[in-house]
Enzyme design. Structure first.
Site, short mmCIF file in Angstrom:
data_model
loop_
_atom_site.label_atom_id
_atom_site.label_comp_id
_atom_site.label_asym_id
_atom_site.label_seq_id
_atom_site.Cartn_x
_atom_site.Cartn_y
_atom_site.Cartn_z
N GLU A 182 -2.27 -70.31 -2.46
CA GLU A 182 -0.83 -70.40 -2.21
C GLU A 182 -0.05 -69.73 -3.34
OE1 GLU A 182 0.47 -72.27 -4.77
OE2 GLU A 182 -1.57 -72.85 -5.32
N GLU A 326 -3.12 -69.93 -6.43
CA GLU A 326 -3.57 -68.67 -5.81
C GLU A 326 -4.94 -68.78 -5.16
OE1 GLU A 326 -3.62 -65.53 -8.72
OE2 GLU A 326 -1.58 -65.91 -9.39
#
Length: 359
Positions: A182, A326
């Site tokens: 994300e 991430e």
């Protein structure tokens, strides 16, 4: 949810684990040239993967990493050390191959995809992009959840579907393992508020520095999350999907959809840090058997992560004090899963090695 939402696909059951394959893998572990249990959790990982993949000797050579990016209306409350424009800038960095997850994906030989599910600023796809880019934007960021729900029912459904689509695409490309990541300024605030609603924990327990808040910034974040709990708790009590809609984010909803879809289609998922673990908690509340299809990669340095892991019944594989997001923490755990598979398949049995097994 309080309004009709087209999310019937969420009700599909998870794929059952293959118990025969798990038994065969367990028996194989008992015949390998080592004392029983000597490889500890690596043995357990290989057996779990065998049950997931329906084969005695599993493999995770083909890894799909999908990073969902979106912005949050709650950023207007000043809960992040960085402006919203950083979300779009980081998406460009992902696409150019300069971010940590980009490097990790190259190192693993993994397929990296970036999905814009609601970035507030325009994303310019560079001509030299090295990652796959998909535009599945729901809106230019969620609404400010201090004044109402972050998402409409239709928006929440669309974000969930973005996650479902990413898993279907990963499987079509031959993925054996799925990692969801994300990116979104203020998403630790949204995730903390969501976890508070799901577990009744206090904002003080679940709020941390995120991307780098100082003590005063964390204290302000606690105040904001407390206000969100007060506003939304009664309307979302006992309803994980409604809690997601009220205080979550588009990228968090996409991760929820992805994890549910992994369980439905039988694709092992490696869960990243705090935010993805909160998405996993929502997914488990919607479909308890999601837990069978998730490995939890690491315990991050974000203070609330341990609480969320406990709520998920999860034991993380690593603890490296990471807090980047991430999907990077999950990427770090892939070699561990690969080693578990290689040891399981590559070691000789006592019969093959001509070694007495002591029985």
């Amino acid at each position: 949810m309080n309004e009709s939402v087209p999310t019937d696909w969420l009700d599909q059951p998870a794929r059952p684990l293959d118990q025969a394959a798990a038994q065969a893998a367990t028996e194989r572990q008992g015949r390998l040239t080592k004392p029983p249990g000597a490889l500890g959790q690596l043995e357990y990982l290989a057996i779990r993967l065998a049950a997931m993949q329906g084969r005695t000797c599993p493999a995770v050579d083909q890894v799909a990493i999908t990073v969902f990016a979106a912005d949050h209306g709650i950023a207007a409350a000043g809960v992040s050390a960085f402006p919203q424009s950083v979300t779009a800038a980081m998406v460009r960095n992902f696409l150019r191959g300069g971010a940590a997850i980009s490097v990790a994906a190259r190192s693993l030989g993994a397929q990296l995809s970036i999905v814009d599910v609601g970035v507030a600023h325009p994303v310019e796809v560079p001509a030299d992009a090295v990652a796959h880019f998909y535009k599945h934007a729901v809106a230019a960021g969620t609404a400010d959840s201090r004044s109402g729900p972050a998402m409409t029912p239709a928006q929440c459904a669309q974000a969930l579907d973005a996650g479902r689509a990413s898993v279907d695409a990963a499987l079509a490309a031959g993925a054996q393992l799925y990692i969801g990541g994300e990116m979104g300024i203020a998403n630790t605030t949204a995730a903390a508020a969501l976890a508070c609603l799901l577990t009744d924990a206090s904002a003080t327990r679940l709020c941390g520095p995120g991307t780098g808040l100082d003590a005063a910034g964390v204290a302000h974040k606690v105040e904001v999350v407390d206000a969100l709990i007060h506003r939304h708790a009664a309307d979302s009590a006992g309803d994980a999907l409604e809690a997601l809609r009220r205080v979550g984010g588009f990228e968090i909803a996409a991760l929820v959809g992805a994890l549910v879809r992994c369980a439905q289609r039988g694709l092992p998922a490696l869960v990243d840090g705090f935010i993805v673990s909160v998405a996993a908690l929502v997914a488990q509340r919607l479909c308890p058997d999601v837990a069978d299809w998730c490995f939890y990669a690491h315990q991050s340095a974000e203070p609330g992560h341990r609480h969320v892991l406990d709520a998920c019944g999860a034991q993380p594989l690593l603890a490296l004090d990471m807090r980047l997001g991430e999907g990077t923490g999950a990427a770090m755990a892939v070699p561990l899963l690969r080693m578990a598979c290689d040891l399981h398949a590559g070691m000789a049995t006592f019969d093959e090695a001509g070694v007495a097994d002591g029985q």
